[in-house]
Write an enzyme that holds these catalytic residues in place. Sequence first.
Site, mmCIF file in Angstrom:
data_model
loop_
_atom_site.group_PDB
_atom_site.id
_atom_site.type_symbol
_atom_site.label_atom_id
_atom_site.label_comp_id
_atom_site.label_asym_id
_atom_site.label_seq_id
_atom_site.Cartn_x
_atom_site.Cartn_y
_atom_site.Cartn_z
ATOM 1 N N SER A 11 0.832 -1.195 0.000
ATOM 2 C CA SER A 11 0.000 0.000 0.000
ATOM 3 C C SER A 11 0.869 1.248 0.000
ATOM 4 O O SER A 11 1.676 1.462 0.908
ATOM 5 C CB SER A 11 -0.901 0.023 1.238
ATOM 6 N N HIS A 35 -1.124 -1.265 -4.268
ATOM 7 C CA HIS A 35 -2.415 -0.889 -3.701
ATOM 8 C C HIS A 35 -2.444 0.624 -3.516
ATOM 9 O O HIS A 35 -1.615 1.194 -2.816
ATOM 10 C CB HIS A 35 -2.624 -1.601 -2.360
ATOM 11 N N ASP A 37 -4.573 3.692 -2.221
ATOM 12 C CA ASP A 37 -5.678 4.075 -1.347
ATOM 13 C C ASP A 37 -6.165 5.478 -1.717
ATOM 14 O O ASP A 37 -5.445 6.456 -1.543
ATOM 15 C CB ASP A 37 -5.228 4.078 0.112
ATOM 16 N N MET A 39 -8.826 8.257 -0.814
ATOM 17 C CA MET A 39 -9.745 8.684 0.246
ATOM 18 C C MET A 39 -10.170 10.124 -0.015
ATOM 19 O O MET A 39 -9.362 10.958 -0.445
ATOM 20 C CB MET A 39 -9.071 8.584 1.615
ATOM 21 N N HIS A 68 -8.159 1.225 -4.488
ATOM 22 C CA HIS A 68 -9.171 1.015 -3.456
ATOM 23 C C HIS A 68 -9.810 2.361 -3.159
ATOM 24 O O HIS A 68 -9.198 3.231 -2.539
ATOM 25 C CB HIS A 68 -8.500 0.418 -2.213
ATOM 26 N N MET A 70 -12.067 4.617 -1.281
ATOM 27 C CA MET A 70 -12.808 4.886 -0.046
ATOM 28 C C MET A 70 -13.434 6.264 -0.201
ATOM 29 O O MET A 70 -13.004 7.250 0.406
ATOM 30 C CB MET A 70 -11.868 4.796 1.157
ATOM 31 N N MET A 139 -12.100 -5.564 4.783
ATOM 32 C CA MET A 139 -11.276 -4.774 5.677
ATOM 33 C C MET A 139 -11.081 -5.526 6.990
ATOM 34 O O MET A 139 -12.039 -6.023 7.579
ATOM 35 C CB MET A 139 -11.925 -3.420 5.958
ATOM 36 N N PHE A 145 -7.611 4.792 7.769
ATOM 37 C CA PHE A 145 -6.334 5.127 8.372
ATOM 38 C C PHE A 145 -5.382 3.940 8.273
ATOM 39 O O PHE A 145 -5.793 2.791 8.480
ATOM 40 C CB PHE A 145 -6.485 5.496 9.859
ATOM 41 N N GLY A 147 -1.894 1.847 9.643
ATOM 42 C CA GLY A 147 -1.220 1.605 10.916
ATOM 43 C C GLY A 147 -2.101 1.071 12.022
ATOM 44 O O GLY A 147 -1.666 1.006 13.181
ATOM 45 N N ASP A 177 -7.228 -6.273 3.921
ATOM 46 C CA ASP A 177 -6.569 -4.976 4.005
ATOM 47 C C ASP A 177 -6.681 -4.460 5.424
ATOM 48 O O ASP A 177 -7.784 -4.206 5.907
ATOM 49 C CB ASP A 177 -7.237 -4.006 3.026
ATOM 50 N N GLY A 179 -3.558 -4.081 8.790
ATOM 51 C CA GLY A 179 -2.758 -4.778 9.789
ATOM 52 C C GLY A 179 -2.085 -6.041 9.302
ATOM 53 O O GLY A 179 -1.670 -6.880 10.112
#
Length: 224
Positions: A11, A35, A37, A39, A68, A70, A139, A145, A147, A177, A179
Amino acid sequence: MIGPDIVIAPSILAADFANLAAEARAVEGAADWLHVDVMDNHFVPNLTIGPAVVASLRAATEIPFDCHLMIEDPKRWAPAYAELGAYNVTFHAEACADPVALARDLRAAGSKAGLALDRDTPVEPYLELLPHFDTLLIMTIKAGFGGQRFIPELLDKVRLARRHAKAGHLELRIEVDGGIADDTIAAAAEAGADAFVAGTAVYGADDPAEACRKLRALAAAAAR
Protein backbone atom coordinates in the site's frame (compact mmCIF):
# COMPACT_ATOMS: atom_id res chain seq x y z
CA MET A 1 -7.94 -18.51 -11.13
CA ILE A 2 -5.96 -16.08 -13.25
CA GLY A 3 -2.60 -14.94 -11.93
CA PRO A 4 -0.42 -16.07 -9.05
CA ASP A 5 -1.86 -18.13 -6.22
CA ILE A 6 -0.79 -15.42 -3.75
CA VAL A 7 -1.03 -11.71 -4.49
CA ILE A 8 1.06 -9.27 -2.46
CA ALA A 9 -0.09 -5.67 -2.80
CA PRO A 10 2.01 -3.06 -0.98
CA SER A 11 0.00 0.00 0.00
CA ILE A 12 1.45 3.32 -1.06
CA LEU A 13 -0.38 4.89 1.87
CA ALA A 14 2.62 3.79 3.94
CA ALA A 15 5.19 4.97 1.39
CA ASP A 16 7.16 8.22 1.29
CA PHE A 17 4.80 10.53 -0.61
CA ALA A 18 7.69 12.78 -1.60
CA ASN A 19 9.19 9.87 -3.56
CA LEU A 20 6.23 7.83 -4.74
CA ALA A 21 7.73 6.82 -8.06
CA ALA A 22 10.88 5.48 -6.39
CA GLU A 23 8.80 3.76 -3.73
CA ALA A 24 6.75 2.00 -6.41
CA ARG A 25 9.87 0.88 -8.24
CA ALA A 26 11.34 -0.42 -4.99
CA VAL A 27 8.90 -3.35 -5.01
CA GLU A 28 9.01 -4.15 -8.72
CA GLY A 29 9.67 -7.84 -9.26
CA ALA A 30 8.47 -8.69 -5.75
CA ALA A 31 4.94 -7.26 -5.58
CA ASP A 32 2.02 -8.36 -7.75
CA TRP A 33 -0.10 -5.23 -7.41
CA LEU A 34 0.44 -1.75 -6.03
CA HIS A 35 -2.41 -0.89 -3.70
CA VAL A 36 -3.52 2.71 -4.17
CA ASP A 37 -5.68 4.07 -1.35
CA VAL A 38 -7.99 6.82 -2.59
CA MET A 39 -9.75 8.68 0.25
CA ASP A 40 -12.00 11.71 -0.12
CA ASN A 41 -12.41 13.09 3.43
CA HIS A 42 -16.12 12.30 3.18
CA PHE A 43 -16.64 8.55 3.10
CA VAL A 44 -13.63 8.29 5.43
CA PRO A 45 -12.16 11.12 7.54
CA ASN A 46 -8.89 11.27 5.64
CA LEU A 47 -7.73 12.71 2.33
CA THR A 48 -5.10 11.06 0.16
CA ILE A 49 -4.71 11.08 -3.64
CA GLY A 50 -6.84 11.37 -6.73
CA PRO A 51 -6.74 10.70 -10.47
CA ALA A 52 -3.94 13.16 -11.29
CA VAL A 53 -1.49 11.47 -8.94
CA VAL A 54 -2.59 8.04 -10.10
CA ALA A 55 -1.98 9.05 -13.71
CA SER A 56 1.53 10.28 -12.90
CA LEU A 57 2.36 7.21 -10.87
CA ARG A 58 0.97 4.93 -13.57
CA ALA A 59 3.66 6.28 -15.91
CA ALA A 60 6.40 5.50 -13.38
CA THR A 61 5.96 1.76 -12.89
CA GLU A 62 4.75 -1.37 -14.65
CA ILE A 63 3.22 -2.87 -11.48
CA PRO A 64 -0.55 -3.35 -11.92
CA PHE A 65 -2.56 -0.88 -9.84
CA ASP A 66 -5.12 -2.06 -7.30
CA CYS A 67 -7.13 1.10 -6.66
CA HIS A 68 -9.17 1.01 -3.46
CA LEU A 69 -11.73 3.81 -3.52
CA MET A 70 -12.81 4.89 -0.05
CA ILE A 71 -15.04 7.60 -1.49
CA GLU A 72 -18.61 8.76 -1.74
CA ASP A 73 -20.40 8.42 -5.08
CA PRO A 74 -18.10 5.80 -6.62
CA LYS A 75 -20.46 5.48 -9.59
CA ARG A 76 -19.35 8.96 -10.64
CA TRP A 77 -15.62 8.58 -10.04
CA ALA A 78 -14.63 4.91 -10.22
CA PRO A 79 -14.62 4.43 -14.02
CA ALA A 80 -12.00 7.17 -14.37
CA TYR A 81 -9.50 5.01 -12.50
CA ALA A 82 -10.15 2.13 -14.87
CA GLU A 83 -9.64 4.48 -17.80
CA LEU A 84 -6.30 5.56 -16.30
CA GLY A 85 -5.12 1.96 -16.58
CA ALA A 86 -5.82 0.49 -13.15
CA TYR A 87 -5.82 -3.30 -13.20
CA ASN A 88 -8.41 -3.57 -10.44
CA VAL A 89 -10.77 -0.91 -9.10
CA THR A 90 -12.51 -1.62 -5.81
CA PHE A 91 -15.31 0.49 -4.35
CA HIS A 92 -17.20 0.20 -1.07
CA ALA A 93 -20.57 -1.48 -0.90
CA GLU A 94 -21.62 1.02 1.75
CA ALA A 95 -21.26 3.89 -0.75
CA CYS A 96 -23.00 2.36 -3.76
CA ALA A 97 -26.71 1.78 -4.40
CA ASP A 98 -26.17 -0.59 -7.34
CA PRO A 99 -22.84 -2.45 -7.02
CA VAL A 100 -23.52 -4.81 -9.92
CA ALA A 101 -24.14 -1.96 -12.36
CA LEU A 102 -20.92 -0.25 -11.32
CA ALA A 103 -19.01 -3.53 -11.69
CA ARG A 104 -20.26 -3.68 -15.29
CA ASP A 105 -19.14 -0.09 -15.86
CA LEU A 106 -15.66 -0.83 -14.53
CA ARG A 107 -15.22 -3.87 -16.72
CA ALA A 108 -16.44 -1.89 -19.73
CA ALA A 109 -13.82 0.76 -18.89
CA GLY A 110 -11.08 -1.87 -18.90
CA SER A 111 -10.43 -2.93 -15.30
CA LYS A 112 -11.35 -5.74 -12.98
CA ALA A 113 -14.14 -4.96 -10.52
CA GLY A 114 -13.80 -5.21 -6.76
CA LEU A 115 -16.30 -4.88 -3.92
CA ALA A 116 -15.05 -3.72 -0.51
CA LEU A 117 -16.70 -4.27 2.86
CA ASP A 118 -15.74 -2.13 5.84
CA ARG A 119 -15.14 -3.46 9.33
CA ASP A 120 -18.75 -3.31 10.53
CA THR A 121 -20.44 -4.45 7.31
CA PRO A 122 -21.61 -8.08 7.25
CA VAL A 123 -20.72 -10.16 4.23
CA GLU A 124 -23.95 -12.17 4.06
CA PRO A 125 -26.06 -9.59 2.14
CA TYR A 126 -23.45 -9.48 -0.62
CA LEU A 127 -22.71 -13.16 -1.18
CA GLU A 128 -25.15 -13.47 -4.06
CA LEU A 129 -23.47 -10.53 -5.83
CA LEU A 130 -20.03 -12.12 -5.88
CA PRO A 131 -20.36 -13.73 -9.36
CA HIS A 132 -20.34 -10.18 -10.73
CA PHE A 133 -16.98 -9.31 -9.16
CA ASP A 134 -13.35 -10.27 -9.59
CA THR A 135 -12.26 -9.24 -6.09
CA LEU A 136 -13.88 -9.07 -2.68
CA LEU A 137 -11.89 -6.83 -0.33
CA ILE A 138 -12.59 -7.42 3.34
CA MET A 139 -11.28 -4.77 5.68
CA THR A 140 -9.53 -6.21 8.72
CA ILE A 141 -9.51 -2.75 10.32
CA LYS A 142 -11.76 0.30 10.06
CA ALA A 143 -11.31 1.92 6.66
CA GLY A 144 -9.63 5.30 6.51
CA PHE A 145 -6.33 5.13 8.37
CA GLY A 146 -3.12 3.15 8.03
CA GLY A 147 -1.22 1.61 10.92
CA GLN A 148 -4.22 0.13 12.77
CA ARG A 149 -4.12 -3.16 14.62
CA PHE A 150 -5.38 -6.24 12.76
CA ILE A 151 -8.76 -7.55 14.02
CA PRO A 152 -8.68 -11.37 13.76
CA GLU A 153 -12.43 -11.76 14.32
CA LEU A 154 -13.04 -10.22 10.90
CA LEU A 155 -11.53 -13.30 9.29
CA ASP A 156 -14.87 -15.00 9.88
CA LYS A 157 -16.11 -12.96 6.90
CA VAL A 158 -13.22 -14.26 4.81
CA ARG A 159 -14.04 -17.86 5.74
CA LEU A 160 -17.70 -17.46 4.85
CA ALA A 161 -16.93 -15.73 1.54
CA ARG A 162 -14.37 -18.38 0.59
CA ARG A 163 -16.82 -21.20 1.33
CA HIS A 164 -19.42 -19.47 -0.80
CA ALA A 165 -16.96 -18.90 -3.64
CA LYS A 166 -15.86 -22.53 -3.61
CA ALA A 167 -19.44 -23.79 -3.54
CA GLY A 168 -20.27 -21.61 -6.54
CA HIS A 169 -17.00 -22.38 -8.38
CA LEU A 170 -16.24 -18.66 -8.54
CA GLU A 171 -12.91 -17.29 -9.70
CA LEU A 172 -12.82 -14.69 -6.95
CA ARG A 173 -9.89 -13.01 -5.28
CA ILE A 174 -10.49 -12.45 -1.58
CA GLU A 175 -8.32 -9.58 -0.49
CA VAL A 176 -7.63 -8.48 3.08
CA ASP A 177 -6.57 -4.98 4.00
CA GLY A 178 -5.50 -3.75 7.42
CA GLY A 179 -2.76 -4.78 9.79
CA ILE A 180 -1.31 -7.42 7.47
CA ALA A 181 2.24 -8.23 8.55
CA ASP A 182 4.54 -11.14 9.31
CA ASP A 183 2.49 -12.12 12.36
CA THR A 184 -0.98 -11.89 10.78
CA ILE A 185 -0.72 -12.93 7.14
CA ALA A 186 -0.71 -16.67 7.86
CA ALA A 187 -4.03 -16.50 9.71
CA ALA A 188 -5.56 -14.53 6.83
CA ALA A 189 -4.29 -17.07 4.29
CA GLU A 190 -5.59 -19.99 6.35
CA ALA A 191 -9.00 -18.30 6.43
CA GLY A 192 -9.11 -18.23 2.63
CA ALA A 193 -7.65 -14.88 1.58
CA ASP A 194 -5.33 -14.95 -1.42
CA ALA A 195 -4.55 -11.24 -1.88
CA PHE A 196 -2.88 -9.25 0.87
CA VAL A 197 -2.51 -5.49 1.28
CA ALA A 198 0.52 -4.60 3.40
CA GLY A 199 1.55 -1.05 4.18
CA THR A 200 3.94 -0.57 7.07
CA ALA A 201 5.09 -4.19 6.85
CA VAL A 202 6.53 -3.40 3.41
CA TYR A 203 7.38 0.28 3.36
CA GLY A 204 8.52 0.32 6.97
CA ALA A 205 11.10 -2.36 6.19
CA ASP A 206 14.71 -1.68 5.25
CA ASP A 207 14.20 -3.69 2.05
CA PRO A 208 10.60 -3.40 0.78
CA ALA A 209 11.09 -6.00 -1.95
CA GLU A 210 12.46 -8.56 0.50
CA ALA A 211 9.54 -7.80 2.82
CA CYS A 212 7.16 -8.66 -0.04
CA ARG A 213 8.96 -11.93 -0.67
CA LYS A 214 8.81 -12.86 3.02
CA LEU A 215 5.09 -12.12 3.21
CA ARG A 216 4.49 -14.22 0.11
CA ALA A 217 6.36 -17.18 1.59
CA LEU A 218 4.43 -16.97 4.86
CA ALA A 219 1.07 -16.80 3.05
CA ALA A 220 1.94 -19.62 0.66
CA ALA A 221 3.00 -21.90 3.51
CA ALA A 222 -0.22 -21.22 5.43
CA ALA A 223 -2.42 -21.75 2.38
CA ARG A 224 -1.14 -25.24 1.61
